[in-house]
Design an enzyme around this catalytic site. Structure first.
Site, mmCIF file in Angstrom:
data_model
loop_
_atom_site.group_PDB
_atom_site.id
_atom_site.type_symbol
_atom_site.label_atom_id
_atom_site.label_comp_id
_atom_site.label_asym_id
_atom_site.label_seq_id
_atom_site.Cartn_x
_atom_site.Cartn_y
_atom_site.Cartn_z
ATOM 1 N N SER A 23 0.870 -1.180 0.000
ATOM 2 C CA SER A 23 0.000 0.000 0.000
ATOM 3 C C SER A 23 0.899 1.221 0.000
ATOM 4 C CB SER A 23 -0.848 -0.019 1.279
ATOM 5 O OG SER A 23 -1.430 1.242 1.538
ATOM 6 N N TYR A 27 -2.134 -1.333 10.567
ATOM 7 C CA TYR A 27 -2.016 -1.474 9.114
ATOM 8 C C TYR A 27 -0.669 -0.946 8.612
ATOM 9 C CZ TYR A 27 -3.816 -1.125 4.259
ATOM 10 O OH TYR A 27 -4.024 -1.251 2.901
HETATM 11 P P1 NAD Z 1 -11.387 -6.302 0.392
HETATM 12 O O1 NAD Z 1 -11.948 -6.156 1.747
HETATM 13 O O2 NAD Z 1 -12.230 -5.986 -0.793
HETATM 14 O O3 NAD Z 1 -10.801 -7.774 0.204
HETATM 15 C C1 NAD Z 1 -9.988 -8.378 1.175
HETATM 16 C C2 NAD Z 1 -10.244 -9.880 1.143
HETATM 17 O O4 NAD Z 1 -9.370 -10.503 2.116
HETATM 18 C C3 NAD Z 1 -11.682 -10.231 1.524
HETATM 19 O O5 NAD Z 1 -12.251 -11.100 0.560
HETATM 20 C C4 NAD Z 1 -11.527 -10.905 2.875
HETATM 21 O O6 NAD Z 1 -12.497 -11.912 3.121
HETATM 22 C C5 NAD Z 1 -10.115 -11.491 2.775
HETATM 23 N N1 NAD Z 1 -9.567 -11.754 4.102
HETATM 24 C C6 NAD Z 1 -9.546 -10.889 5.149
HETATM 25 N N2 NAD Z 1 -9.067 -11.521 6.230
HETATM 26 C C7 NAD Z 1 -8.752 -12.776 5.858
HETATM 27 C C8 NAD Z 1 -8.231 -13.914 6.544
HETATM 28 N N3 NAD Z 1 -7.964 -13.874 7.865
HETATM 29 N N4 NAD Z 1 -8.018 -15.064 5.852
HETATM 30 C C9 NAD Z 1 -8.336 -15.116 4.541
HETATM 31 N N5 NAD Z 1 -8.856 -14.092 3.844
HETATM 32 C C10 NAD Z 1 -9.060 -12.934 4.497
HETATM 33 O O7 NAD Z 1 -10.065 -5.407 0.414
HETATM 34 P P2 NAD Z 1 -9.150 -4.804 -0.761
HETATM 35 O O8 NAD Z 1 -9.326 -3.344 -0.723
HETATM 36 O O9 NAD Z 1 -9.308 -5.539 -2.027
HETATM 37 O O10 NAD Z 1 -7.717 -5.088 -0.134
HETATM 38 C C11 NAD Z 1 -6.863 -6.120 -0.594
HETATM 39 C C12 NAD Z 1 -5.431 -5.771 -0.241
HETATM 40 O O11 NAD Z 1 -5.094 -4.544 -0.870
HETATM 41 C C13 NAD Z 1 -5.191 -5.565 1.255
HETATM 42 O O12 NAD Z 1 -3.951 -6.123 1.630
HETATM 43 C C14 NAD Z 1 -5.156 -4.070 1.394
HETATM 44 O O13 NAD Z 1 -4.368 -3.654 2.469
HETATM 45 C C15 NAD Z 1 -4.518 -3.675 0.063
HETATM 46 N N6 NAD Z 1 -4.785 -2.281 -0.308
HETATM 47 C C16 NAD Z 1 -6.054 -1.814 -0.436
HETATM 48 C C17 NAD Z 1 -6.247 -0.490 -0.765
HETATM 49 C C18 NAD Z 1 -7.609 0.104 -0.901
HETATM 50 O O14 NAD Z 1 -7.703 1.326 -0.947
HETATM 51 N N7 NAD Z 1 -8.664 -0.685 -1.000
HETATM 52 C C19 NAD Z 1 -5.149 0.349 -0.968
HETATM 53 C C20 NAD Z 1 -3.871 -0.158 -0.837
HETATM 54 C C21 NAD Z 1 -3.699 -1.488 -0.506
#
Ligand code: NAD
Length: 261
Positions: free
Chosen positions: A143, A156
Site C-alpha cells: 500500500s 495497518y
Molecule cells: P477487500 O476487503 O475488498 O478484500 C480483502 C479480502 O481478504 C476479503 O475477501 C476478505 O475476506 C479477505 N480476508 C480478510 N481476512 C482474511 C483472513 N484472515 N483469511 C483469509 N482471507 C481474508 O479489500 P481490498 O481493498 O481488495 O484489499 C486487498 C489488499 O489490498 C489488502 O492487503 C489491502 O491492504 C490492500 N490495499 C487496499 C487499498 C484500498 O484502498 N482498497 C489500498 C492499498 C492497498
C-alpha cells in the site's frame, strides 16, 4: 490511432501464464478478485484463497479456479494450501482505524498475523517449488501505507512496512533461482475495505461520504480519483510477464503521485 500499431488492451497485455499456477489470497473480493480474474484470463490455474466461503467459491467458479476457504490468521491454515505454485499474490488484508492509545492490542496482533505472518508462512511453503522450477513471482499487495504513515492506522501501517521488508528479503534470496519479489503500493482503491472507511469517516465527521473521498482520501494524491482494482491487477500481471524479470525487491507506487509530494 491506427490499429495494428497499438494493440487493444485485452486484459492480459500479452502476458501468457499458460501452464503456470497462481495463488491469490483474499481473492474473494476487491483487488484480490481482480488479480485472480486477470491471472486466469492470462491462462494460469488460480487458487482462490479467502476466509469467506461464498465469495471464494463464486470467484473460483467464475474464473475456472480452485477455491480454498481458510482463515489466514491461523498459522496451520497455510498447510491446507497448495505448495506447488509459480505465482504467489499476498493480498488478504483489512484495516482498523483508532488512535494508538485506544488501538485494541488483539486487533493489532490479528492484522500482523494475516498481513505479515501469513505471507511469511506462504513464502516458506511455496518458494521451494519456485526454486525447483527456476522461475517464480511473488507479488505483495502492499500500500502507499507501506511507504508512508497515516495517523490512526498503527496496525495497518506497521504490517505494510513489515511486508516491504519481507518482500526485499525474498527478492535477495530468490534471485539465484529466477524468483522475483515485489510490492505494489496502491493509493485508495474503491473496494469493500475502503467503502467501510468512507462510511465510518462520514459518520465520525458528520459529512457526506463523497466529501470524505474528495477532502480526506484524495487530499494527498495529485490525481483526484481512486484507482480501480483492475488497474492494480494489470500491474500484478505485468510483473509476471516476459519483460520484467529484472524488477525485484522493488515497490511500485500506484498512488497518483501521493509519494512524489
Ligand atoms: P477487500 O476487503 O475488498 O478484500 C480483502 C479480502 O481478504 C476479503 O475477501 C476478505 O475476506 C479477505 N480476508 C480478510 N481476512 C482474511 C483472513 N484472515 N483469511 C483469509 N482471507 C481474508 O479489500 P481490498 O481493498 O481488495 O484489499 C486487498 C489488499 O489490498 C489488502 O492487503 C489491502 O491492504 C490492500 N490495499 C487496499 C487499498 C484500498 O484502498 N482498497 C489500498 C492499498 C492497498
Amino acid at each position: 490511432m491506427t490499429s495494428g500499431i497499438t494493440p487493444a488492451f485485452d486484459g492480459t497485455a500479452g502476458v501468457d501464464l499458460t501452464g503456470r499456477t497462481a495463488m491469490v489470497t483474499g481473492a474473494g473480493s476487491g483487488i484480490g478478485r481482480a488479480c485472480a480474474t486477470a491471472f486466469a484470463a492470462a491462462g494460469a490455474l488460480v487458487h482462490v484463497v479467502d476466509i469467506d466461503k461464498e465469495s471464494a467459491e463464486a470467484v473460483a467458479e467464475e474464473i475456472g479456479g480452485r477455491a480454498h476457504v481458510v482463515d489466514l490468521a491461523r498459522p496451520d491454515s497455510v498447510e491446507e494450501l497448495p505448495a506447488e505454485v509459480d505465482v504467489l499474490v499476498n493480498n488478504a488484508g483489512f484495516q482498523h482505524v483508532a488512535p494508538l492509545t485506544e488501538f485494541p492490542p488483539e486487533r493489532f496482533e490479528l492484522i500482523q498475523k494475516v498481513m505479515v505472518h501469513a505471507p511469511f508462512l506462504l513464502l516458506r511453503r511455496t518458494l521451494p517449488h519456485m526454486y525447483a522450477r527456476g522461475w517464480g513471482r511473488v507479488v505483495n499487495i502492499s500500500s502507499v501505507h507501506g511507504l508512508r504513515a497515516s495517523a490512526f492506522k498503527a496496525g495497518y501501517v506497521t504490517a505494510k512496512h513489515a511486508l516491504e521488508g519481507l518482500s526485499k528479503v525474498a527478492a535477495l534470496e530468490g534471485a539465484p533461482y529466477g524468483v522475483t519479489s515485489n510490492c505494489i503500493n496502491p493509493g485508495y482503491v474503491r473496494t469493500p475495505l475502503v467503502e467501510q472507511q468512507i462510511a465510518a469517516q462520514a459518520a465520525a465527521h458528520g459529512i457526506d461520504p463523497e466529501q470524505v473521498v474528495s477532502e480526506v482520501m484524495l487530499s494527498r494524491s495529485a490525481i483526484k480519483r481512486m484507482i480501480r482494482p483492475e488497474e492494480v491487477a494489470a500491474v500484478a500481471l505485468w510483473i509476471c510477464g516476459p519483460h520484467t524479470g529484472y524488477i525485484t525487491g522493488s515497490s511500485l507506487p500506484l498512488d497518483g503521485g501521493w509519494t512524489a509530494a
